[in-house]
Design a protein around this motif. Structure first.
Motif, PDB file in Angstrom:
ATOM      1  N   ALA A  21      53.177  -5.368  41.390  1.00  0.00           N
ATOM      2  CA  ALA A  21      52.268  -6.506  41.531  1.00  0.00           C
ATOM      3  C   ALA A  21      51.271  -6.568  40.380  1.00  0.00           C
ATOM      4  O   ALA A  21      50.898  -7.650  39.926  1.00  0.00           O
ATOM      5  N   ARG A  22      50.859  -5.382  39.905  1.00  0.00           N
ATOM      6  CA  ARG A  22      49.882  -5.303  38.805  1.00  0.00           C
ATOM      7  C   ARG A  22      50.408  -4.320  37.758  1.00  0.00           C
ATOM      8  O   ARG A  22      50.022  -3.135  37.766  1.00  0.00           O
ATOM      9  N   PRO A  23      51.269  -4.786  36.866  1.00  0.00           N
ATOM     10  CA  PRO A  23      51.860  -3.878  35.859  1.00  0.00           C
ATOM     11  C   PRO A  23      50.797  -3.267  34.953  1.00  0.00           C
ATOM     12  O   PRO A  23      49.726  -3.844  34.744  1.00  0.00           O
ATOM     13  N   LYS A  24      51.116  -2.085  34.408  1.00  0.00           N
ATOM     14  CA  LYS A  24      50.242  -1.477  33.413  1.00  0.00           C
ATOM     15  C   LYS A  24      50.257  -2.313  32.136  1.00  0.00           C
ATOM     16  O   LYS A  24      51.204  -3.076  31.904  1.00  0.00           O
ATOM     17  N   PRO A  25      49.240  -2.198  31.297  1.00  0.00           N
ATOM     18  CA  PRO A  25      49.197  -3.000  30.059  1.00  0.00           C
ATOM     19  C   PRO A  25      50.422  -2.825  29.170  1.00  0.00           C
ATOM     20  O   PRO A  25      50.806  -3.756  28.449  1.00  0.00           O
ATOM     21  N   ASN A  26      51.061  -1.663  29.217  1.00  0.00           N
ATOM     22  CA  ASN A  26      52.230  -1.440  28.362  1.00  0.00           C
ATOM     23  C   ASN A  26      53.513  -2.035  28.940  1.00  0.00           C
ATOM     24  O   ASN A  26      54.572  -1.973  28.328  1.00  0.00           O
ATOM     25  N   GLY A  27      53.417  -2.605  30.154  1.00  0.00           N
ATOM     26  CA  GLY A  27      54.580  -3.232  30.776  1.00  0.00           C
ATOM     27  C   GLY A  27      55.210  -2.405  31.880  1.00  0.00           C
ATOM     28  O   GLY A  27      56.138  -2.867  32.543  1.00  0.00           O
ATOM     29  N   TYR A  28      54.726  -1.195  32.111  1.00  0.00           N
ATOM     30  CA  TYR A  28      55.298  -0.312  33.133  1.00  0.00           C
ATOM     31  C   TYR A  28      55.169  -0.922  34.518  1.00  0.00           C
ATOM     32  O   TYR A  28      54.109  -1.408  34.915  1.00  0.00           O
ATOM     33  N   ARG A  29      56.289  -0.902  35.250  1.00  0.00           N
ATOM     34  CA  ARG A  29      56.314  -1.423  36.609  1.00  0.00           C
ATOM     35  C   ARG A  29      56.951  -0.395  37.544  1.00  0.00           C
ATOM     36  O   ARG A  29      58.012   0.149  37.242  1.00  0.00           O
ATOM     37  N   SER A  30      56.307  -0.148  38.669  1.00  0.00           N
ATOM     38  CA  SER A  30      56.826   0.783  39.674  1.00  0.00           C
ATOM     39  C   SER A  30      55.855   0.768  40.844  1.00  0.00           C
ATOM     40  O   SER A  30      54.701   0.342  40.705  1.00  0.00           O
ATOM     41  N   LEU A  31      56.325   1.205  41.991  1.00  0.00           N
ATOM     42  CA  LEU A  31      55.464   1.349  43.167  1.00  0.00           C
ATOM     43  C   LEU A  31      55.332   2.834  43.465  1.00  0.00           C
ATOM     44  O   LEU A  31      56.334   3.515  43.703  1.00  0.00           O
ATOM     45  N   HIS A  32      54.106   3.342  43.423  1.00  0.00           N
ATOM     46  CA  HIS A  32      53.849   4.761  43.647  1.00  0.00           C
ATOM     47  C   HIS A  32      53.157   4.952  44.992  1.00  0.00           C
ATOM     48  O   HIS A  32      52.145   4.299  45.265  1.00  0.00           O
ATOM     49  N   GLY A  33      53.706   5.829  45.809  1.00  0.00           N
ATOM     50  CA  GLY A  33      53.079   6.185  47.073  1.00  0.00           C
ATOM     51  C   GLY A  33      52.859   7.683  47.142  1.00  0.00           C
ATOM     52  O   GLY A  33      53.787   8.462  46.885  1.00  0.00           O
ATOM     53  N   ILE A  34      51.637   8.098  47.450  1.00  0.00           N
ATOM     54  CA  ILE A  34      51.328   9.516  47.642  1.00  0.00           C
ATOM     55  C   ILE A  34      51.326   9.773  49.150  1.00  0.00           C
ATOM     56  O   ILE A  34      50.475   9.258  49.875  1.00  0.00           O
ATOM     57  N   PHE A  35      52.296  10.559  49.601  1.00  0.00           N
ATOM     58  CA  PHE A  35      52.438  10.838  51.028  1.00  0.00           C
ATOM     59  C   PHE A  35      52.112  12.305  51.329  1.00  0.00           C
ATOM     60  O   PHE A  35      52.349  13.185  50.507  1.00  0.00           O
ATOM     61  N   GLU A  36      51.605  12.517  52.520  1.00  0.00           N
ATOM     62  CA  GLU A  36      51.442  13.872  53.041  1.00  0.00           C
ATOM     63  C   GLU A  36      52.501  14.063  54.121  1.00  0.00           C
ATOM     64  O   GLU A  36      52.512  13.360  55.141  1.00  0.00           O
ATOM     65  N   VAL A  37      53.406  15.002  53.889  1.00  0.00           N
ATOM     66  CA  VAL A  37      54.531  15.218  54.797  1.00  0.00           C
ATOM     67  C   VAL A  37      54.372  16.574  55.479  1.00  0.00           C
ATOM     68  O   VAL A  37      54.016  17.568  54.827  1.00  0.00           O
TER      69      VAL A  37
END
Length: 223
Positions: A103-119
């Motif tokens: 939804a909000r790419p990094k300025p260099n164009g990087y796109r990904s969805l990052h989730g930090i989970f506690e399992v």
């Protein structure tokens, strides 16, 4: 490090179960590929120095959240969110942080969805909560990110300006390809339900543009 390995294995198993469920019980499987890795001790030390992290285990656990990492590659952006929502819905997984670079790419164009989970990891005498980072992206995003990583490694992070501009343009083109392919996918599913011999999806031309731009970047990398 063993606890992080167990946490990574636990999360990988959950994603594998989702993958098999989608394959056998639903119309399609949103997961194309799953990979995992543990951060090396040298990488952890380097990041501790960069983040000015204290030496205690609690400091490391709080500051460095990607010691255990899983990457999930999907066909379409909508699949990325479908898998993420399925993980988030599991009641014993705690979502600590989410960074939506689609939804909000990094300025260099990087796109990904990052989730930090506690399992939760069930040991013989206790349950240990382990932090695992899950990165979800499309095939096009993953292709671009892999090439970008190789280029930055080749230039020791000192990438020439013109090459950075080319990378950003390639990222934008890859995003256009994702959008186009998602539209074609939706159109195909619609016509599977209501077939019409006259209507056919338009040919995809953006893939050639992506291939051409990335081939040029590969050539510059190999010079």
């Amino acid at each position: 490090m063993m606890e992080y390995k167990f946490g990574m294995d636990e999360m990988t198993t959950r994603i594998s179960i989702l993958q098999q469920e989608f394959t056998h019980l639903h119309d399609d499987n949103p997961i194309e590929h799953v990979s995992s890795r543990l951060k090396s001790p040298d990488s952890i030390v380097e990041k501790m120095q960069r983040r000015e992290c204290g030496p205690s285990f609690e400091d490391i656990r709080r500051v460095i959240t990607d010691i255990a990492g899983i990457r999930v590659t999907c066909s379409f952006s909508s699949d990325v969110y479908k898998v993420f929502d399925a993980l988030q819905a599991q009641p014993d997984l705690v979502l600590l942080q989410v960074k939506d670079y689609i939804a909000r790419p990094k300025p260099n164009g990087y796109r990904s969805l990052h989730g930090i989970f506690e399992v939760p990891v069930h040991l013989s005498d206790r349950i240990v909560p382990v932090v695992v980072e899950v990165q979800l992206r499309t095939v096009a995003m993953d292709f671009w990110a892999s090439l970008e990583h190789k280029i930055y490694y080749r230039y020791h992070d000192q990438v020439p300006v013109d090459l950075r501009v080319d990378l950003k343009e390639a990222a934008d083109t890859a995003a256009e390809l994702d959008t186009k392919m998602a539209a074609l996918h939706a159109q195909t599913r619609k016509h599977q339900t209501h077939p019409s011999p006259e209507a056919r999806p338009e040919p995809v031309e953006l893939s050639e543009a992506v291939a051409r731009q990335l081939a040029q970047l590969r050539a510059q990398l190999e010079d």
